[in-house]
Scaffold this active site. Structure first.
Site, short mmCIF file in Angstrom:
data_model
loop_
_atom_site.label_atom_id
_atom_site.label_comp_id
_atom_site.label_asym_id
_atom_site.label_seq_id
_atom_site.Cartn_x
_atom_site.Cartn_y
_atom_site.Cartn_z
N CYS A 1 6.08 -0.20 7.25
CA CYS A 1 5.66 0.93 6.43
C CYS A 1 6.85 1.43 5.62
O CYS A 1 7.96 1.53 6.16
CB CYS A 1 5.16 2.05 7.35
SG CYS A 1 4.63 3.53 6.49
N LEU A 2 6.63 1.75 4.37
CA LEU A 2 7.72 2.23 3.52
C LEU A 2 8.30 3.54 4.05
O LEU A 2 9.46 3.85 3.79
CB LEU A 2 7.25 2.42 2.07
CG LEU A 2 6.82 1.14 1.33
CD1 LEU A 2 6.32 1.49 -0.06
CD2 LEU A 2 7.95 0.13 1.25
N HIS B 1 -2.47 7.18 7.13
CA HIS B 1 -1.57 8.11 6.43
C HIS B 1 -2.30 9.37 5.99
O HIS B 1 -1.75 10.47 6.08
CB HIS B 1 -0.95 7.45 5.20
CG HIS B 1 0.23 6.57 5.50
ND1 HIS B 1 1.37 7.03 6.11
CD2 HIS B 1 0.45 5.24 5.26
CE1 HIS B 1 2.25 6.03 6.24
NE2 HIS B 1 1.70 4.94 5.74
N GLY C 1 0.85 -1.19 0.00
CA GLY C 1 0.00 0.00 0.00
C GLY C 1 0.88 1.23 0.00
O GLY C 1 2.03 1.19 0.46
N HIS D 1 -4.30 1.03 7.78
CA HIS D 1 -2.93 1.55 7.80
C HIS D 1 -2.79 2.71 6.80
O HIS D 1 -2.25 3.78 7.14
CB HIS D 1 -1.94 0.42 7.47
CG HIS D 1 -0.51 0.87 7.39
ND1 HIS D 1 0.45 0.47 8.28
CD2 HIS D 1 0.12 1.69 6.50
CE1 HIS D 1 1.61 1.03 7.96
NE2 HIS D 1 1.43 1.77 6.88
N GLU D 2 -3.29 2.51 5.59
CA GLU D 2 -3.18 3.57 4.56
C GLU D 2 -4.05 4.76 4.94
O GLU D 2 -3.67 5.91 4.73
CB GLU D 2 -3.57 3.02 3.19
CG GLU D 2 -2.68 1.90 2.66
CD GLU D 2 -1.20 2.21 2.77
OE1 GLU D 2 -0.81 3.37 2.58
OE2 GLU D 2 -0.42 1.29 3.09
N GLN E 1 2.93 9.97 1.38
CA GLN E 1 4.22 9.27 1.39
C GLN E 1 5.07 9.61 0.17
O GLN E 1 6.26 9.26 0.13
CB GLN E 1 4.02 7.76 1.44
CG GLN E 1 3.42 7.26 2.75
CD GLN E 1 3.30 5.74 2.75
OE1 GLN E 1 2.31 5.20 2.27
NE2 GLN E 1 4.31 5.07 3.26
NI NI Z 1 2.58 3.03 5.66
#
Ligand code: NI
Length: 184
Positions: free
Chosen positions: A98-99, A144, A45, A140-141, A50
């Site tokens: 998470c990236l 963000h 995701g 999670h997304e 991000q």
């Molecule tokens: Ni993330």
């Protein structure tokens, strides 16, 4: 085009993102770039903040998880202007990463199910329920686009334990296989 991933410490990750309209400039390209960036970074995701855009947009491709979660086969979606309108079910603990927080994976507790309203990439409205790991990825997304990160959910003790690593990430002192953008 692959975009650099903004990491922990970048102010854009802490903004409550804004809704967009169909004529948002460069939207189609941005969605395409986000999918490419997510794929290359081996993420499941990616949310627009991000990659530096404070807008309510995220993409998900959970298909690579199908071995562990057969229900996620073919789960590839774009969420625009999403609103989680209900959370339900028991709290469940699963590990997340998470990236934007590379190298850190921790257990996070979340409700098992959600009901979410959103627009897809064609601005068609949806009102859907998700449960299990699919719901978790969305939660999670969704965090963000509300300016939250999964590490915000950790206990005070856990937060203290990873403080040094988070500080290193914000300085770019981290080994990652994709391009990142650290705070100035
Ligand atoms: Ni993330």
């Amino acid at each position: 085009m692959i975009l650099p991933v903004y990491v922990y410490g970048q102010p854009v990750l802490r903004k409550v993102a804004e809704n967009i309209t169909k004529d948002y400039k460069g939207l189609e390209q941005l969605i395409s770039d986000m999918k490419e960036t997510m794929l290359r970074a081996e993420g499941i995701g990616l949310a627009a903040p991000q990659v530096g855009f404070p807008i309510r947009l995220f993409v998900i491709d959970a298909d690579p998880l199908k071995e562990d979660f057969p229900e996620l086969e073919g789960f590839r979606k774009v969420f625009i202007n999403a609103q989680i309108v209900e959370e339900f079910g028991d709290d469940v603990v699963e590990q997340e990463g998470c990236l934007s927080v590379p190298g850190i994976r921790e257990d996070v507790k979340r409700p098992d199910g959600i009901r979410i309203k959103y627009l897809d990439e064609n601005f068609v409205e949806h009102d859907e329920e998700y449960e299990g790991f699919g719901a978790r990825i969305i939660q999670h997304e969704y965090d963000h686009i509300d300016g939250h990160l999964f590490v915000d959910h950790l206990s005070a003790i856990k937060k203290r334990l990873i403080k040094g690593r988070l500080s290193n990430i914000s300085k770019g002192n981290v080994n990652v296989g994709y391009r990142i953008k650290v705070p100035k």
